[in-house]
Write a protein that holds these residues in place. Structure first.
Motif, PDB file in Angstrom:
ATOM      1  N   VAL A 121      32.775  39.692  24.344  1.00 53.18           N
ATOM      2  CA  VAL A 121      32.429  39.131  25.759  1.00 53.18           C
ATOM      3  C   VAL A 121      30.941  38.564  25.830  1.00 53.18           C
ATOM      4  O   VAL A 121      30.520  39.664  25.444  1.00 53.18           O
ATOM      5  CB  VAL A 121      33.843  40.219  26.159  1.00 53.18           C
ATOM      6  N   SER A 122      31.040  37.557  27.101  1.00 52.70           N
ATOM      7  CA  SER A 122      29.600  37.233  27.231  1.00 52.70           C
ATOM      8  C   SER A 122      29.712  37.078  29.081  1.00 52.70           C
ATOM      9  O   SER A 122      30.713  36.986  29.217  1.00 52.70           O
ATOM     10  CB  SER A 122      28.812  36.999  26.912  1.00 52.70           C
ATOM     11  N   CYS A 123      28.261  36.892  29.504  1.00 55.59           N
ATOM     12  CA  CYS A 123      28.846  36.718  30.830  1.00 55.59           C
ATOM     13  C   CYS A 123      30.162  35.346  31.350  1.00 55.59           C
ATOM     14  O   CYS A 123      30.181  36.152  32.345  1.00 55.59           O
ATOM     15  CB  CYS A 123      27.490  36.504  31.607  1.00 55.59           C
ATOM     16  N   MET A 152      25.895  45.028  34.212  1.00 55.18           N
ATOM     17  CA  MET A 152      27.489  43.385  33.761  1.00 55.18           C
ATOM     18  C   MET A 152      27.062  44.396  32.198  1.00 55.18           C
ATOM     19  O   MET A 152      27.546  43.702  31.632  1.00 55.18           O
ATOM     20  CB  MET A 152      26.764  42.547  34.024  1.00 55.18           C
ATOM     21  N   LEU A 167      26.083  31.735  34.869  1.00 53.26           N
ATOM     22  CA  LEU A 167      26.182  32.574  36.615  1.00 53.26           C
ATOM     23  C   LEU A 167      25.949  31.039  37.143  1.00 53.26           C
ATOM     24  O   LEU A 167      26.553  31.069  38.304  1.00 53.26           O
ATOM     25  CB  LEU A 167      25.283  33.505  36.800  1.00 53.26           C
ATOM     26  N   TYR A 201      18.460  33.853  41.655  1.00 59.42           N
ATOM     27  CA  TYR A 201      19.104  34.679  42.449  1.00 59.42           C
ATOM     28  C   TYR A 201      19.007  36.510  41.927  1.00 59.42           C
ATOM     29  O   TYR A 201      19.570  37.093  42.780  1.00 59.42           O
ATOM     30  CB  TYR A 201      20.546  34.147  41.557  1.00 59.42           C
ATOM     31  N   ILE A 228      22.478  45.043  39.773  1.00 60.09           N
ATOM     32  CA  ILE A 228      23.720  44.228  38.805  1.00 60.09           C
ATOM     33  C   ILE A 228      23.851  43.934  37.768  1.00 60.09           C
ATOM     34  O   ILE A 228      25.007  44.106  36.850  1.00 60.09           O
ATOM     35  CB  ILE A 228      24.893  43.730  40.037  1.00 60.09           C
ATOM     36  N   MET A 273      28.125  46.579  30.772  1.00 63.67           N
ATOM     37  CA  MET A 273      29.364  46.697  30.171  1.00 63.67           C
ATOM     38  C   MET A 273      29.996  45.940  29.176  1.00 63.67           C
ATOM     39  O   MET A 273      30.653  46.165  28.258  1.00 63.67           O
ATOM     40  CB  MET A 273      29.953  45.789  31.943  1.00 63.67           C
ATOM     41  N   PRO A 289      28.599  32.375  40.235  1.00 59.75           N
ATOM     42  CA  PRO A 289      28.215  33.924  40.185  1.00 59.75           C
ATOM     43  C   PRO A 289      29.462  35.069  40.712  1.00 59.75           C
ATOM     44  O   PRO A 289      28.944  37.376  40.185  1.00 59.75           O
ATOM     45  CB  PRO A 289      26.594  34.247  41.557  1.00 59.75           C
ATOM     46  N   ILE A 290      29.905  34.756  40.957  1.00 63.41           N
ATOM     47  CA  ILE A 290      31.233  35.256  41.743  1.00 63.41           C
ATOM     48  C   ILE A 290      32.473  35.216  41.480  1.00 63.41           C
ATOM     49  O   ILE A 290      32.856  34.361  41.699  1.00 63.41           O
ATOM     50  CB  ILE A 290      31.114  35.957  43.642  1.00 63.41           C
ATOM     51  N   PRO A 291      32.524  35.658  40.305  1.00 64.51           N
ATOM     52  CA  PRO A 291      34.146  35.367  39.605  1.00 64.51           C
ATOM     53  C   PRO A 291      35.418  35.373  39.662  1.00 64.51           C
ATOM     54  O   PRO A 291      36.052  34.628  39.763  1.00 64.51           O
ATOM     55  CB  PRO A 291      33.635  35.987  37.501  1.00 64.51           C
ATOM     56  N   THR A 292      34.828  36.264  41.091  1.00 62.63           N
ATOM     57  CA  THR A 292      37.118  36.475  41.786  1.00 62.63           C
ATOM     58  C   THR A 292      37.226  35.887  42.398  1.00 62.63           C
ATOM     59  O   THR A 292      37.891  35.469  43.492  1.00 62.63           O
ATOM     60  CB  THR A 292      36.100  37.777  42.166  1.00 62.63           C
ATOM     61  N   CYS A 332      33.799  35.460  32.047  1.00 64.35           N
ATOM     62  CA  CYS A 332      33.822  36.384  32.786  1.00 64.35           C
ATOM     63  C   CYS A 332      33.446  34.761  34.143  1.00 64.35           C
ATOM     64  O   CYS A 332      34.297  34.542  34.681  1.00 64.35           O
ATOM     65  CB  CYS A 332      33.588  37.485  33.899  1.00 64.35           C
ATOM     66  N   HIS A 333      32.559  35.033  34.232  1.00 58.37           N
ATOM     67  CA  HIS A 333      31.675  34.443  34.793  1.00 58.37           C
ATOM     68  C   HIS A 333      31.957  32.789  35.308  1.00 58.37           C
ATOM     69  O   HIS A 333      32.113  32.087  36.382  1.00 58.37           O
ATOM     70  CB  HIS A 333      29.969  34.707  35.169  1.00 58.37           C
TER      71      HIS A 333
HETATM   72  C1  HEC Z   1      34.095  41.532  32.104  1.00 60.67           C
HETATM   73  C2  HEC Z   1      33.977  40.766  33.568  1.00 60.67           C
HETATM   74  C3  HEC Z   1      32.782  40.111  33.792  1.00 60.67           C
HETATM   75  C4  HEC Z   1      32.179  40.091  32.753  1.00 60.67           C
HETATM   76  C5  HEC Z   1      31.573  39.991  31.209  1.00 60.67           C
HETATM   77  C6  HEC Z   1      30.151  39.692  33.883  1.00 60.67           C
HETATM   78  N1  HEC Z   1      30.194  40.042  34.863  1.00 60.67           N
HETATM   79 FE1  HEC Z   1      29.976  39.998  36.242  1.00 60.67          FE
HETATM   80  N2  HEC Z   1      30.333  39.621  37.782  1.00 60.67           N
HETATM   81  C7  HEC Z   1      31.864  40.356  37.117  1.00 60.67           C
HETATM   82  C8  HEC Z   1      32.854  41.017  38.818  1.00 60.67           C
HETATM   83  C9  HEC Z   1      34.756  40.795  38.621  1.00 60.67           C
HETATM   84  C10 HEC Z   1      32.464  40.876  40.101  1.00 60.67           C
HETATM   85  C11 HEC Z   1      31.827  40.931  40.889  1.00 60.67           C
HETATM   86  C12 HEC Z   1      32.669  39.735  41.521  1.00 60.67           C
HETATM   87  C13 HEC Z   1      32.860  40.409  43.459  1.00 60.67           C
HETATM   88  O1  HEC Z   1      32.384  41.001  44.213  1.00 60.67           O
HETATM   89  O2  HEC Z   1      33.952  39.937  43.570  1.00 60.67           O
HETATM   90  C14 HEC Z   1      30.393  40.420  39.094  1.00 60.67           C
HETATM   91  C15 HEC Z   1      29.310  40.390  39.306  1.00 60.67           C
HETATM   92  C16 HEC Z   1      27.894  39.973  39.034  1.00 60.67           C
HETATM   93  C17 HEC Z   1      26.370  40.059  40.103  1.00 60.67           C
HETATM   94  C18 HEC Z   1      26.831  39.724  41.421  1.00 60.67           C
HETATM   95  C19 HEC Z   1      27.020  39.284  42.243  1.00 60.67           C
HETATM   96  C20 HEC Z   1      26.607  38.667  43.619  1.00 60.67           C
HETATM   97  O3  HEC Z   1      26.243  37.726  44.113  1.00 60.67           O
HETATM   98  O4  HEC Z   1      28.047  40.330  44.266  1.00 60.67           O
HETATM   99  C21 HEC Z   1      26.379  39.634  39.124  1.00 60.67           C
HETATM  100  C22 HEC Z   1      24.587  39.524  39.638  1.00 60.67           C
HETATM  101  C23 HEC Z   1      26.473  39.845  38.235  1.00 60.67           C
HETATM  102  N3  HEC Z   1      28.071  39.691  37.894  1.00 60.67           N
HETATM  103  C24 HEC Z   1      25.849  39.805  36.723  1.00 60.67           C
HETATM  104  C25 HEC Z   1      26.800  38.964  35.575  1.00 60.67           C
HETATM  105  C26 HEC Z   1      25.720  39.145  34.172  1.00 60.67           C
HETATM  106  C27 HEC Z   1      24.501  38.768  33.530  1.00 60.67           C
HETATM  107  C28 HEC Z   1      26.548  39.355  32.945  1.00 60.67           C
HETATM  108  C29 HEC Z   1      26.614  39.517  31.846  1.00 60.67           C
HETATM  109  C30 HEC Z   1      25.615  40.426  31.154  1.00 60.67           C
HETATM  110  C31 HEC Z   1      27.663  39.435  33.470  1.00 60.67           C
HETATM  111  N4  HEC Z   1      28.209  39.628  35.042  1.00 60.67           N
HETATM  112  C32 HEC Z   1      29.277  39.971  32.578  1.00 60.67           C
HETATM  113  C33 HEC Z   1      32.597  40.010  35.855  1.00 60.67           C
HETATM  114  C34 HEC Z   1      32.179  40.219  35.057  1.00 60.67           C
END
Ligand code: HEC
Ligand code: HEC
Length: 163
Positions: A148-150, A122, A95, A101, A118, A125, A158-161, A153-154
């Motif tokens: 799939v792992s973090c 995640m 991230l 964080y 969150i 998921m 921290p905000i992949p979008t 997408c990431h």
């Molecule tokens: C399938 C895609 C995907 C995967 C895999 C994924 N994430 Fe995310 N994650 C997202 C999305 C989409 C958001 C929301 C972004 C936004 O707020 O627009 C997000 C948001 C977050 C946030 C909140 C960030 C913030 O400041 O709001 C955290 C923390 C996070 N993810 C941690 C993780 C961790 C830890 C993993 C692995 C265990 C993980 N994510 C795996 C897609 C993913």
């Protein structure tokens, strides 16, 4: 060329972000890494603090050492030390963040930061995708163990979008 680089980087990260984490220890018992990034020193400082506080129990199952694990539970393959490597490489590095964080530093069991919960969602998921959804997609090459792992997408943010 750029695509190849991205693909190789992804493979490297997926490799270290699964449960199997490799590391080396230096002579002093502290841990050092070969893959440095700008936040690595910060994260290692906290890792070593936690390591010191659980001395002698590093190899025990994580949920018998730490106080507030809700999703990484009943995993006999995850020792306390292993959980810390997941925190560092699997979650923080993927991230592009440091421990603060999701944590109030020093109060690791506290849930006062919303990002921590969150991250639990995640994780759930990720497990569901890998155990239930991916295996149900037909026509894929499963010899390569698609997962799939973090980082998937990431990709270091921290905000992949975020654009
Ligand atoms: C399938 C895609 C995907 C995967 C895999 C994924 N994430 Fe995310 N994650 C997202 C999305 C989409 C958001 C929301 C972004 C936004 O707020 O627009 C997000 C948001 C977050 C946030 C909140 C960030 C913030 O400041 O709001 C955290 C923390 C996070 N993810 C941690 C993780 C961790 C830890 C993993 C692995 C265990 C993980 N994510 C795996 C897609 C993913
Ligand atoms: C993306 C969010 C996130 C980041 C970054 C993160 N953690 Fe965590 N950490 C969590 C979550 C979520 C849990 C609880 C997991 C569970 O409920 O099974 C946790 C649990 C822990 C615990 C167990 C505390 C207890 O007693 O219950 C420790 C210790 C810990 N983290 C240390 C670290 C360290 C050290 C770093 C930095 C190298 C770090 N974490 C980075 C989300 C994060």
């Amino acid at each position: 060329m750029r695509l190849l680089f991205v693909a190789l980087t992804t493979i490297t990260f997926v490799g270290i972000s699964a449960f199997a984490v490799t590391h080396r220890e230096n002579g002093s018992g502290n841990i050092s890494l070969s893959n440095e990034d700008s936040l690595e020193a910060d994260r290692m400082k906290y890792m070593n603090e936690v390591m010191a506080s659980i001395k002698g129990r590093e190899k025990m199952q994580a949920d018998s050492v730490f106080k507030n694990l809700k999703v990484i539970k009943g995993e006999s393959s995850v020792s306390a030390e292993h959980l810390l490597w997941m925190m560092n490489w699997g979650w923080s590095a993927e991230l592009g963040v440091s421990c603060s964080y999701c944590h109030v530093i020093g109060k690791w069991e506290s849930d006062s930061l919303g990002t921590k919960d969150i991250a639990r969602g995640m994780w759930n998921m990720r497990v569901k995708i890998n155990k239930e959804i991916l295996p149900g997609i037909t026509g894929m090459n499963y010899d390569k163990n698609p997962a799939v792992s973090c980082i998937t997408c990431h990709r270091g943010s921290p905000i992949p979008t975020a654009k």
